[in-house]
Scaffold this motif. Sequence first.
Motif, PDB file in Angstrom:
ATOM      1  N   PHE A 138      -6.877 -30.248  -2.008  1.00  0.00           N
ATOM      2  CA  PHE A 138      -6.583 -29.741  -3.336  1.00  0.00           C
ATOM      3  C   PHE A 138      -6.321 -28.183  -3.212  1.00  0.00           C
ATOM      4  O   PHE A 138      -5.894 -27.913  -4.476  1.00  0.00           O
ATOM      5  CB  PHE A 138      -7.937 -29.994  -4.214  1.00  0.00           C
ATOM      6  N   ASN A 139      -6.526 -27.681  -2.407  1.00  0.00           N
ATOM      7  CA  ASN A 139      -5.980 -25.974  -2.206  1.00  0.00           C
ATOM      8  C   ASN A 139      -4.493 -25.919  -1.975  1.00  0.00           C
ATOM      9  O   ASN A 139      -4.110 -24.779  -1.980  1.00  0.00           O
ATOM     10  CB  ASN A 139      -6.907 -25.377  -1.073  1.00  0.00           C
ATOM     11  N   ALA A 141      -0.417 -26.998  -2.818  1.00  0.00           N
ATOM     12  CA  ALA A 141       0.260 -27.512  -4.074  1.00  0.00           C
ATOM     13  C   ALA A 141       1.790 -27.693  -3.347  1.00  0.00           C
ATOM     14  O   ALA A 141       2.357 -27.073  -2.664  1.00  0.00           O
ATOM     15  CB  ALA A 141       0.530 -26.588  -5.289  1.00  0.00           C
ATOM     16  N   LEU A 143       0.297 -31.344  -5.142  1.00  0.00           N
ATOM     17  CA  LEU A 143      -0.720 -32.267  -4.562  1.00  0.00           C
ATOM     18  C   LEU A 143      -0.147 -33.687  -3.887  1.00  0.00           C
ATOM     19  O   LEU A 143      -0.772 -33.836  -2.700  1.00  0.00           O
ATOM     20  CB  LEU A 143      -1.735 -32.950  -5.761  1.00  0.00           C
ATOM     21  N   ASN A 248       1.408 -34.001 -10.690  1.00  0.00           N
ATOM     22  CA  ASN A 248       0.901 -32.797  -9.951  1.00  0.00           C
ATOM     23  C   ASN A 248       0.731 -31.651 -11.060  1.00  0.00           C
ATOM     24  O   ASN A 248      -0.106 -30.742 -10.790  1.00  0.00           O
ATOM     25  CB  ASN A 248       2.424 -32.217  -9.026  1.00  0.00           C
ATOM     26  N   TYR A 251      -2.802 -31.899 -12.529  1.00  0.00           N
ATOM     27  CA  TYR A 251      -4.050 -31.332 -11.637  1.00  0.00           C
ATOM     28  C   TYR A 251      -3.901 -30.115 -11.131  1.00  0.00           C
ATOM     29  O   TYR A 251      -5.194 -29.734 -10.693  1.00  0.00           O
ATOM     30  CB  TYR A 251      -4.347 -32.620 -10.703  1.00  0.00           C
ATOM     31  N   GLN A 252      -2.806 -29.595 -11.141  1.00  0.00           N
ATOM     32  CA  GLN A 252      -2.701 -28.447 -10.626  1.00  0.00           C
ATOM     33  C   GLN A 252      -2.069 -27.213 -11.462  1.00  0.00           C
ATOM     34  O   GLN A 252      -1.937 -25.761 -10.875  1.00  0.00           O
ATOM     35  CB  GLN A 252      -2.078 -28.412  -9.247  1.00  0.00           C
ATOM     36  N   LYS A 256      -2.143 -23.304  -9.608  1.00  0.00           N
ATOM     37  CA  LYS A 256      -1.246 -23.354  -8.781  1.00  0.00           C
ATOM     38  C   LYS A 256       0.104 -23.296  -9.615  1.00  0.00           C
ATOM     39  O   LYS A 256       1.011 -23.923  -9.077  1.00  0.00           O
ATOM     40  CB  LYS A 256      -1.307 -24.659  -7.909  1.00  0.00           C
ATOM     41  N   GLN A 296      -8.685 -29.499 -13.596  1.00  0.00           N
ATOM     42  CA  GLN A 296      -8.904 -28.719 -12.394  1.00  0.00           C
ATOM     43  C   GLN A 296      -9.051 -29.218 -11.169  1.00  0.00           C
ATOM     44  O   GLN A 296     -10.348 -29.627 -10.868  1.00  0.00           O
ATOM     45  CB  GLN A 296     -10.074 -27.899 -12.705  1.00  0.00           C
ATOM     46  N   ASN A 298      -9.282 -28.647  -8.067  1.00  0.00           N
ATOM     47  CA  ASN A 298      -9.916 -27.930  -7.008  1.00  0.00           C
ATOM     48  C   ASN A 298     -11.355 -28.133  -7.381  1.00  0.00           C
ATOM     49  O   ASN A 298     -12.429 -28.033  -6.513  1.00  0.00           O
ATOM     50  CB  ASN A 298      -9.695 -26.510  -6.475  1.00  0.00           C
TER      51      ASN A 298
END
Length: 306
Positions: A138-139, A141, A143, A248, A251-252, A256, A296, A298
Amino acid sequence: MLIQRVYAYLINWNGMKFLPDVLPNLLNAKRECDFSLTIVMIDNHSSDGSAEYVKTHFPEEVRVYEALRNGWLYSVDECLKNDKPDIFCLLNNDQKIDALFFKNLLLPFQDESVAIAGANVLKWDQITKTLGVVEVDFNKAPLSEHLSRNFDLVSEARNGLYLSTAFVSFGACAIKRQAYESLGGLDQIFYPGYCEDMDLCLRAWEKKFKVVLVPSARSFHFGGGSMRSLWDRIRIRFVIGRSVLLFNFKYQWKNKKRELIAFYLILFIKSWVTDPAYGLGLIASLARMPKLKFKQANAIDIPANL
């Protein structure tokens, strides 16, 4: 969990060429069940005679539901409102299953926290592995570019064991209806498909449900049976490009933004030369962006398999 009503929804869209093999295979697996199982073919406006074939050749064994709205992201919910099963299985129309598929797939639901159980999906040749245990970083990008599939865990798993996984294929899975409804069901922003399964699984983990893969529940998938019969490669690439970008960003985007923007600017330039349909899908995603419910990523905790 006391399981009394189980429904298996076979999602069909012009899958006539597969049904003569697939339906007897499903009925064979049903005979091995020690619980009530109803098989329903959800027909999404097929034009190849699929619904008529099933009504004629399997009038007692398989119920045909002709969807009101075209697209399985809508038609599954239509069925759930009427059927109200404890557990429902989702099955592609272009796959076969092991005889003990249903029995093994439902074993994890003895754990009340399990919301979704997925099958061990192999290709039609019954040898080539396609999914495995999915692990996500998850860290990083985007995802979708940082997923890994662990096939060793699946191969080494003891019979009856199930494994934590980031997501499973909704072409061969079982879902607890109450959990599904509490999560709000499938996100129709991904209509007509792609990434809706990953999305629901991550939302399940976010709400502290478990998503598991069952190695002993095996399915054998031809792949793209409906999509290829309806759409050409250009349309498929367009849909994939749009859905993956939306996934993507959902979620990021919160943490990100820079990485996503940089990645997709480069990808758009490249795709415009090598895969313009995919590039058009990226542009088309902008029209749906205002409807995204951002997460979120992460903050989602998926425990490792020990």
